[in-house]
Design an enzyme around this catalytic site. Structure first.
Site: not given
Ligand code: GLA
Length: 384
Positions: A172, A127
């Site tokens: 993300d 989010s």
């Molecule tokens: C979170 C972080 C990502 C990634 C994941 C694990 O979502 O924001 O950058 O490191 O954990 O894969």
């Protein structure tokens, strides 16, 4: 909530029409977990759940931020006063984006922003990235720096790392900015080169369920940072820039070099094997064989649970129950310590699996999880 409602909400709040409406999705990650800060491979896809923003420019250096999901009126900030880690509220994410744009030399003279979101918060479904990316895309369109999706993702990551102060990787934000409907995004986080990989579950008679455990264990931020530091230590001990540089067939030799470093050994083994799993998954999907990725997802969960140690009882319960109830594969997704798991299943298995997972949570005395079907959806876009 559709673009029209957000537009109307803006007008009611600020007494003028917005210049446009934008949307950016949350994501789940299919494979490639905790690899993005090791220059490795990830494979997220976008959810249909989005954060929507109605935005208009201002020319007086004022930034007004409002979320329909947070009680109270707009928060008013002066963009010249924005400073890293000065804000512990939700507003740090959009303000951080404005800060990062200006830091990168792009002109932003102010904005009125009205937001709403259907991305579950605290569920490991990004989010925060959706919030950053929707604001970045809106300001990119309105102020015209004409940045590409991967550049917006980098800028949002900088907002999160430096302004908010969370040491996350690039997955993300890139997922939210760059994913395409009906596809998973195979991303090399070293250079951000990417491939859109067809991922049409329904055409194969398959479904992918997201199970939000609705728990977030304490200290998850600190534990994330500790894993990251451990991986950096591993790379330094092995004399490489990043763990990405350890090839799968060089893993045994690398682990032999790390003798005596028990924690680093486990972290390195996870990252190197996870990159190899991501490569196997992309090959299978590109060959049109979705079913065969199931056991690889499950292997990935075991590695996150036993080697990387970022799972938790609730996530393990989802995976174990799903597999015992006929799922093709299951794993936690995202950072871990709570949040969500994904389950790959034949379409016909959905009702029984959902029931079995919910029942297992009741029996264990956990809160009822939120179970929904994830259809690979579009990345960030202008919607009005
Ligand atoms: C979170 C972080 C990502 C990634 C994941 C694990 O979502 O924001 O950058 O490191 O954990 O894969």
């Amino acid at each position: 909530m559709g673009a029209l409602e957000v537009q109307e909400g803006f007008t009611e709040l600020y007494g003028a029409e917005p210049e446009g409406v934008w949307a950016a999705p949350g994501r789940v990650n299919l494979i490639g977990e905790h690899t993005d800060y090791n220059d490795g491979f990830v494979m997220p896809f976008a959810l249909p759940h989005v954060t929507t923003a109605a935005v208009a420019r201002r020319d007086d250096g004022v930034l007004r931020l409002h979320s329909a999901d947070v009680p109270g009126g707009p928060v008013e900030l002066r963009i010249d006063d924005l400073a890293p880690q000065s804000d512990r509220n939700w507003t740090a994410y959009p303000a951080g984006v404005v800060w990062a744009l200006r830091e990168a030399g792009h002109e932003v003279t102010g904005a009125d922003v009205h937001l709403t979101s259907t991305v579950p918060t605290g569920a490991g479904l990004s989010s925060s990235a959706a919030l950053e990316v929707v604001v970045a895309l809106a300001l990119n369109d309105l102020y015209g720096p004409d940045l590409k999706g991967w550049q917006l993702a980098r800028l949002c990551q900088r907002a999160e790392n430096v302004y908010v102060g969370a040491p996350t990787g690039i997955m993300d934000q890139t997922a939210s900015a760059c994913c395409a409907s009906g596809h998973a995004l195979f991303l090399d986080t070293r250079d951000l080169s990417q491939r859109q990989v067809p991922f049409d579950l329904a055409a194969e008679g398959l479904r992918l369920l997201v199970v939000d455990t609705r728990v977030q264990h304490a200290h998850s931020d600190g534990e994330y940072g500790r894993r990251r530091t451990g991986c950096e230590k591993g790379a330094a001990l092995l004399g490489v820039d990043a763990l990405r540089d350890i090839p799968y067939d060089g893993l045994d030799a690398a682990l032999a070099e790390l003798a005596g470093e028990e924690e680093v050994t486990r972290l390195v083994r996870h990252v190197v094997t996870e990159n190899e799993r991501a490569e196997r998954v992309v090959s299978l999907l590109e060959a049109g064989d979705i079913r065969s990725i199931g056991p690889i997802l499950t292997e990935g969960h075991a590695s996150l649970r036993d080697d990387f140690r970022v799972s938790c009882p609730e996530l393990d319960l989802v995976v174990d129950t799903a597999l015992a109830s006929g799922a093709l594969g299951a794993r936690m997704t995202g950072g871990g310590f709570g949040g969500s798991a994904i389950v790959l299943t034949e379409s016909s298995g959905v009702p029984a699996l959902t029931k079995a997972i919910e029942q297992s949570f009741t029996d264990a005395g956990h809160r009822t999880p939120r179970v929904f079907e994830a259809v690979p959806s579009a990345g960030a876009r202008r919607s009005a």
